[in-house]
Write an enzyme that holds these catalytic residues in place. Sequence first.
Site, short mmCIF file in Angstrom:
data_model
loop_
_atom_site.label_atom_id
_atom_site.label_comp_id
_atom_site.label_asym_id
_atom_site.label_seq_id
_atom_site.Cartn_x
_atom_site.Cartn_y
_atom_site.Cartn_z
N SER A 249 11.34 -49.03 61.74
CA SER A 249 10.57 -50.29 61.31
C SER A 249 9.80 -51.11 62.42
O SER A 249 10.43 -51.02 63.62
CB SER A 249 11.48 -51.24 60.60
OG SER A 249 12.56 -51.82 61.32
N LYS A 250 8.89 -51.92 62.32
CA LYS A 250 8.47 -52.66 63.38
C LYS A 250 9.09 -53.62 63.86
O LYS A 250 9.26 -53.92 65.10
CB LYS A 250 7.17 -53.42 62.82
CG LYS A 250 5.94 -52.59 62.63
CD LYS A 250 4.60 -53.29 61.96
CE LYS A 250 3.64 -52.46 61.43
NZ LYS A 250 2.39 -53.03 61.23
N ARG A 251 10.14 -54.26 63.30
CA ARG A 251 11.01 -55.43 63.80
C ARG A 251 12.30 -54.70 64.36
O ARG A 251 12.48 -55.35 65.65
CB ARG A 251 11.56 -56.06 62.37
CG ARG A 251 10.92 -57.26 61.84
CD ARG A 251 11.48 -57.99 60.75
NE ARG A 251 12.93 -58.64 61.34
CZ ARG A 251 13.00 -59.78 61.91
NH1 ARG A 251 12.05 -60.59 61.96
NH2 ARG A 251 14.31 -60.28 62.36
#
Length: 464
Positions: A249-251
């Site tokens: 995930s990007k986060r």
Amino acid sequence: MAVSAPVRVRIAPSPTGFAHLGTASTALYNLLFARQHHGKFVLRIDDTDLERNRPEYEALIYESLSWLGLDWDEGPNKGGDYSPYRQSERVDTYREQAARLIAEGKAYRCYCTPEELEAERRQAQLEKRPYRYSRRCLVNPPQGRTVFAVRFKVPGGEVTFTDMVRGEMKFDADLIGDFIIIKSDGYPTYQFASPVDDALMKITHVIRGEEHLSNTPYQLMLVDALGYDRPVAYAHMPLILARDGAKMSKRKHPELNLAIYREQGYLPEALLNYLTLLGWNPGTSQEIFSFDELVHAFSFERVQHAGARFDWEKLNWIDGEYIRNLGDDELARRLRSFVPQLDATTIRRAIPPLRTRMHKLAQAVDYLDYLWTDPAPPALDAETVGRVEAAIDALTEAQWEPEPIEAALERAVERSGVGKGKFYTPLRDILTGKKVSLPIHYTLDLLPKEVAIERLQQAIQRAA
RNA sequence: GGCCCCGUCGUCUAGUGGCCUAGGACGCAGCCCUCUCAAGGCUGAGAUCGCGGGUUCGAAUCCCGCCGGGGCUACCA
């Protein structure tokens, strides 16, 4: 003997965020296959999501792929026989195709609102039955509405196709409900635009991530309905998972962002090498491959079926191998942007001791920043002061090259009666302010002689 | 929930019925080299092959069931 069509492959990233690892990986496999078959590699921009598209993200895709050396033969900024390569510039085509399907009774307008659809879905869930669109708008469309989407009338039946990594695949299309091909904003969905473009652009092999495996029957039904030729084959590559086995995930997972590899000084060819090994193996013990070797060695038969976890440690090792194998001039050239404070000669002189100490280029800063920052002089006891003085004496006489410096220092060490460790540690501390540095004679040599001696003298004065 | 894919050391993997007392690489530990840190050399720990049943003289490899992970099931791509 039938002459098969020239191989044409493509990647179709969406400019909805930073360029990511999956795109690089997919691009790599596509390019490998294209080069293997002397075919063409197409870059198509999948920008049909009006909400999330950004031109700067598109620029990021070009930048990242170029940095990796994954060059495309046709694309929005390169042109080609099947222009345009940006889907937002092809909406007329999709609308024509959709109109044709409607005219032939293979698609229909759907006036349902999102709320109505949501209600249908909830109802199905309540009754514990798999959800499929009710076909209300096919049978009994609501009157007086103007906003509509276009749905494909799924013919059902069995859809089979060849996957180069998984073999013959079979899906039951009776389980698939009528899905939307043109959104109410007039733009096509991915499910529609992708197969239409693949057909129109004469794509022969669709190589993409495993997340698209279940999408394939949708797209194949569309291809058939439109009367186009199907691609020769598909290949669904295993996903790259995060360290914990979850989807990236990007986060939570910075490694998803391609930009960080460049920033931290990973060599693009090393990253590609690592990516190839993530999900594929040559069947030999070879691990380091040039791109050309990869082109020869790669095959879909040896691609792993399960997702592979990303591992920094292995990447670091591979990158270190590449750095160690780089020629002096080349390494110096690549180092330049990481240590802009240094001139070319200094960088060049730092290479021999530096090379084995980095697994990524940005680490050069840790070893060399003492060259442009004055470290705080440490406190020295009387005994140490004596040794530093001895070092200064030896150094003052020495010719300013690593070898003579080392020789002079070793003579001083011998006279001092202590070991090298005890003798050199304070010098390292004074010169760099750190516990870890390049070997002491290189540490000295890289500094101008006056500066080196000056730092040593000041430390003594400070102690007095 | 339904459909699909997958499941060998911590990680990436070799392995397609006997060559497996399961091999390699990264990482890890120890030793050597050594002024620190690396690199390099040597040695070592580490997987009862997700679990349970079969089939077979013999299974990580074949069959069935279960469990676990992932994907799709959007007017995202």
